[in-house]
Scaffold this motif. Sequence first.
Motif, PDB file in Angstrom:
ATOM      1  N   VAL A 254      25.316  38.888  29.282  1.00 44.84           N
ATOM      2  CA  VAL A 254      25.404  38.426  30.667  1.00 44.84           C
ATOM      3  C   VAL A 254      26.088  37.067  30.676  1.00 44.84           C
ATOM      4  O   VAL A 254      25.790  36.199  29.859  1.00 44.84           O
ATOM      5  N   MET A 255      27.038  36.891  31.578  1.00 50.01           N
ATOM      6  CA  MET A 255      27.696  35.611  31.781  1.00 50.01           C
ATOM      7  C   MET A 255      27.097  34.983  33.029  1.00 50.01           C
ATOM      8  O   MET A 255      27.266  35.506  34.141  1.00 50.01           O
ATOM      9  N   LEU A 256      26.393  33.878  32.857  1.00 50.00           N
ATOM     10  CA  LEU A 256      25.672  33.254  33.959  1.00 50.00           C
ATOM     11  C   LEU A 256      26.014  31.771  34.066  1.00 50.00           C
ATOM     12  O   LEU A 256      26.109  31.074  33.052  1.00 50.00           O
ATOM     13  N   GLU A 257      26.171  31.302  35.294  1.00 50.14           N
ATOM     14  CA  GLU A 257      26.447  29.885  35.507  1.00 50.14           C
ATOM     15  C   GLU A 257      25.274  29.033  35.033  1.00 50.14           C
ATOM     16  O   GLU A 257      24.109  29.422  35.159  1.00 50.14           O
ATOM     17  N   SER A 258      25.604  27.872  34.477  1.00 54.89           N
ATOM     18  CA  SER A 258      24.565  26.987  33.957  1.00 54.89           C
ATOM     19  C   SER A 258      24.819  25.525  34.299  1.00 54.89           C
ATOM     20  O   SER A 258      24.006  24.669  33.955  1.00 54.89           O
TER      21      SER A 258
END
Length: 343
Positions: A254-258
């Motif tokens: 999963v590519m998730l904003e951080s």
Amino acid sequence: MRQKTFGRNPEGKRLEQIKKSPNYKEGIFQNLSPTEVTLKNASMTKMLKDYFNKPKDTAPSALIPSVKTDLYTLSDDKPTIVWFGHSSYLIQYKGTRILVDPVFSGYASPVSYFGKSFPGSDIYTVSDFGNIDMLIITHDHYDHMDYKTITQFAPKVKSFYTALGVGSHLEFWGIPVNKIVEFDWWDHQKIADSIHLTATPARHFSGRGLVRNKTLWTSFVLQLYDKIIYIGGDSGYDTHFKAIGDKYGPFDIVMLESGQYGSDWPYIHMFPEETVKAAQDLKAKTLLPVHWGKFVLANHAWNEPIQRVVQKAKEENMPLATPKIGEPIYLGEVYPNQMWWQF
């Protein structure tokens, strides 16, 4: 030129189609949960003062260490992801090349002297890429949808996939309408045998000028042969992550904003600890934290997001990939995890 950069809001037949969306109410798109872009009690004067008087550590003190991978000779028999900083990345597998939210102009704003990328983070240009089968745009903010980059990529792209209404900008920029596919939340399309794309909710907002929420923002679920990948776009934390995880998970990655979070806008961007929680909700096998490492869009230290994600992921036993810009991830095999940001 500047008018082109701003884009164009939906009108005509596209607007009439948008009005049929259950997510379009009272003339704008709305989130599943009530969402303030900034808190009602937030001081605009203070936010502006803070923005123009950022601490020095919001930008790195040295060149971002990047890896120049030859994208033309990138392995095709392994599911591969290459991150280019912030929220831009390439996904490649079995002859299919997918590019997400590319921004290679050197800035994340309508003008070149504002929102500049960090030194060392822009070693890739459009000429480094071959043809792109799918160019995915999650929403129309400048740090995800860049006029210069999109128009340079256009001759190389087979089809553009984006959220409802965002096609108005693309068409205004000269992209043929038959190359544009727009999704409402939960819309699904079979792209090819064993390649499926589904738009899923996000908690954010849209707009390239003073008018907001005339186009939709979205995340995507990508089934790419035997891999299930979550393309997060921008989103504050909410219950939609669990709903998506229950319906489509577990995800291989999963590519998730951080990054780019702030106490005055807690509902539209996740804090790093929420990023890890969202990955858990999605039943992620691996988390790739994005939306950091290239632009200054908030007042936290430039490397604070990844430091906090790493700490929380360790506590929760969440596997991470933390590549340098340009360093390939090979799903199931190689997950770079060097702490290269410690300077």
